[in-house]
Design an enzyme around this catalytic site. Structure first.
Site, mmCIF file in Angstrom:
data_model
loop_
_atom_site.group_PDB
_atom_site.id
_atom_site.type_symbol
_atom_site.label_atom_id
_atom_site.label_comp_id
_atom_site.label_asym_id
_atom_site.label_seq_id
_atom_site.Cartn_x
_atom_site.Cartn_y
_atom_site.Cartn_z
ATOM 1 N N CYS A 1 12.746 69.211 48.848
ATOM 2 C CA CYS A 1 13.826 68.214 48.800
ATOM 3 C C CYS A 1 13.178 66.902 48.391
ATOM 4 O O CYS A 1 12.243 66.430 49.054
ATOM 5 C CB CYS A 1 14.445 68.096 50.195
ATOM 6 S SG CYS A 1 15.624 66.756 50.354
ATOM 7 N N ASP B 1 15.014 72.315 52.724
ATOM 8 C CA ASP B 1 15.817 71.384 51.914
ATOM 9 C C ASP B 1 17.036 71.014 52.747
ATOM 10 O O ASP B 1 17.317 71.649 53.773
ATOM 11 C CB ASP B 1 16.252 72.066 50.598
ATOM 12 C CG ASP B 1 17.134 71.167 49.727
ATOM 13 O OD1 ASP B 1 16.808 69.963 49.607
ATOM 14 O OD2 ASP B 1 18.145 71.642 49.187
ATOM 15 N N SER B 2 17.772 70.029 52.258
ATOM 16 C CA SER B 2 19.015 69.654 52.946
ATOM 17 C C SER B 2 20.085 70.729 52.785
ATOM 18 O O SER B 2 21.054 70.740 53.523
ATOM 19 C CB SER B 2 19.536 68.347 52.362
ATOM 20 O OG SER B 2 19.781 68.515 50.978
ATOM 21 N N GLU C 1 26.420 72.242 45.526
ATOM 22 C CA GLU C 1 26.678 72.981 46.771
ATOM 23 C C GLU C 1 27.978 73.780 46.659
ATOM 24 O O GLU C 1 28.117 74.849 47.234
ATOM 25 C CB GLU C 1 26.786 72.007 47.964
ATOM 26 C CG GLU C 1 25.472 71.393 48.407
ATOM 27 C CD GLU C 1 24.616 72.334 49.273
ATOM 28 O OE1 GLU C 1 25.170 73.104 50.068
ATOM 29 O OE2 GLU C 1 23.380 72.294 49.139
ATOM 30 N N CYS D 1 15.898 65.887 41.974
ATOM 31 C CA CYS D 1 16.616 66.411 43.134
ATOM 32 C C CYS D 1 16.644 67.915 42.925
ATOM 33 O O CYS D 1 16.961 68.377 41.819
ATOM 34 C CB CYS D 1 18.031 65.846 43.188
ATOM 35 S SG CYS D 1 19.078 66.653 44.422
ATOM 36 N N HIS E 1 18.627 70.069 43.769
ATOM 37 C CA HIS E 1 19.945 70.633 43.438
ATOM 38 C C HIS E 1 20.216 70.560 41.928
ATOM 39 O O HIS E 1 21.006 71.340 41.407
ATOM 40 C CB HIS E 1 21.061 69.847 44.132
ATOM 41 C CG HIS E 1 21.242 70.175 45.583
ATOM 42 N ND1 HIS E 1 20.341 69.789 46.543
ATOM 43 C CD2 HIS E 1 22.225 70.852 46.235
ATOM 44 C CE1 HIS E 1 20.768 70.197 47.727
ATOM 45 N NE2 HIS E 1 21.907 70.850 47.569
HETATM 46 N N1 DGL Z 1 18.089 68.608 47.207
HETATM 47 C C1 DGL Z 1 17.750 67.378 47.803
HETATM 48 C C2 DGL Z 1 16.830 66.539 46.969
HETATM 49 O O1 DGL Z 1 16.042 67.095 46.255
HETATM 50 C C3 DGL Z 1 18.755 66.604 48.550
HETATM 51 C C4 DGL Z 1 20.109 66.393 48.078
HETATM 52 C C5 DGL Z 1 20.858 65.722 49.183
HETATM 53 O O2 DGL Z 1 20.861 66.253 50.262
HETATM 54 O O3 DGL Z 1 21.415 64.636 48.962
HETATM 55 O O4 DGL Z 1 16.832 65.338 47.044
#
Ligand code: DGL
Length: 265
Positions: A74, A11-12, A153, A185, A187
Site C-alpha cells: 500500500c 493493503d487497505s 474496489e 497506488c 489499486h
Molecule cells: N492501495 C493503497 C495505496 O497503494 C491505498 C488506497 C487507499 O486505501 O486509499 O495507496
C-alpha cells in the site's frame, strides 16, 4: 525467523493483490498471508496518525501468523508508516515506494515524471523526494486521484465513469510532456487499461509491483530466508468480506482463491 515462515502482505483493501500476484510469480517456493483492511478502506483520505495506527495493527496481526518478512503493499501506508514500522518492529519490512521510484527513474528518458496516488501519498511527498534524490534533474508532476480507489474496489475497472474520472484528472496534467507515469497506488494497476488509453502511448505506466517482488527476493536471498522447498500457497484475510470478493480477487490474481477468512478489526 526461519525460512519456513510465510511472507506477510497488507493493503487497505484489494489493491495489494496486484503486488501479491507478482510475488506469487516471482517467489514460487514461498507461502503468503495477505491481509486487506476492507472494512477501513480507503487509507488515502485518512491522517498520518490513523494510517500509522492501522498499519501497526496490521503488522501485529501478520506477526501472529508467524511471518518472516512483511511487504506493505500500500503506497499510502508505505509513505506514512514504513520508516516508523521498520524502527518499531524487528522483522524485515519493505514498502512499495522505493521500488516504484527506482523503476520510474530507470524508465524515464526525459526526466519528466508524473506520479498519481492517494491524497495521503501525494501529500507526503515520498515519490517526489525519492525521484529527486535519484535524479536531481527530474521534474515531477504529482496529482492525487482519490476516486480511482473506490472504482477499483467496486470492480469498475473499465466503465464510462472510470474513463470520465481519468479524463477529468488528467485534463491539463499531461501538458508538461511526461514520458513516465507512476501508478503510485496499488489499486491503480487495476485501472491501467483506462489510464493507459487516456494518457496515450507516449507515456509508460510504472507499477511498482514487479520491482517490489524482485526486491523481496533479493532481501530474502541476502538474509538466507528464501524458501525453495514447498510449493507456494496463500491465505487471504479481510476485515470485511464483500459478496463478490472471490470473483474480483480471482480476476486480479489470475488464479483460484481457495478460501477467504474474516479478521475483524
Ligand atoms: N492501495 C493503497 C495505496 O497503494 C491505498 C488506497 C487507499 O486505501 O486509499 O495507496
Amino acid at each position: 525467523m526461519t525460512k519456513d515462515g510465510a511472507i506477510g502482505v497488507f493493503d487497505s483493501g484489494i489493491g495489494g493483490l496486484t503486488v501479491l500476484k507478482e510475488l506469487l510469480t516471482r517467489l514460487p517456493g514461498e507461502s503468503f498471508v495477505y491481509f486487506g483492511d476492507t472494512a477501513r478502506v480507503p487509507y488515502g483520505t485518512k491522517s498520518v496518525e490513523t494510517v500509522l495506527r492501522f498499519s501497526r495493527e496490521n503488522v501485529t496481526f501478520l506477526l501472529d501468523q508467524s511471518v518472516k518478512f512483511i511487504v506493505v503493499a500500500c503506497n499510502t501506508a508505505s509513505a506514512s508508516a514504513v520508516p516508523r514500522l521498520q524502527r518499531e518492529f524487528r522483522i524485515p519490512i519493505l514498502g512499495v515506494i522505493e521500488p516504484g521510484v527506482r523503476a520510474a527513474v530507470e524508465r524515464s528518458r526525459t526526466s519528466k515524471i508524473g506520479v498519481i496516488g492517494t491524497a495521503g501519498t501525494i501529500r507526503s511527498g515520498a515519490y517526489q523526494n525519492g525521484i529527486k534524490q535519484l535524479d536531481p534533474q527530474a521534474e515531477v508532476m504529482a496529482k492525487p486521484c482519490p476516486l480511482f480507489v473506490p472504482l477499483a474496489e467496486e470492480g469498475w475497472v473499465d466503465t464510462p465513469v472510470t474513463e470520465l474520472a481519468a479524463r477529468t484528472y488528467f485534463d491539463g496534467f499531461l501538458d508538461d510532456g511526461i514520458d513516465v507515469l507512476v501508478l503510485g497506488c496499488t489499486h491503480y494497476p487495476l485501472l491501467a487499461g483506462v489510464i493507459g488509453r487516456v494518457v496515450g502511448d507516449g507515456v509508460a505506466l510504472v507499477d511498482s509491483a514487479v520491482e517490489t517482488a524482485s526486491e523481496v527476493r533479493r532481501a530474502l536471498e541476502r538474509d538466507d530466508l528464501l524458501s525453495e522447498g514447498a510449493p507456494g500457497d496463500f491465505t487471504i484475510y479481510l476485515s470485511d468480506i464483500a459478496p463478490d470478493f472471490q470473483q474480483v480477487g480471482e480476476r486480479i490474481l489470475e488464479r483460484p482463491i481457495p478460501d477467504v477468512r474474516l479478521r475483524p478489526v
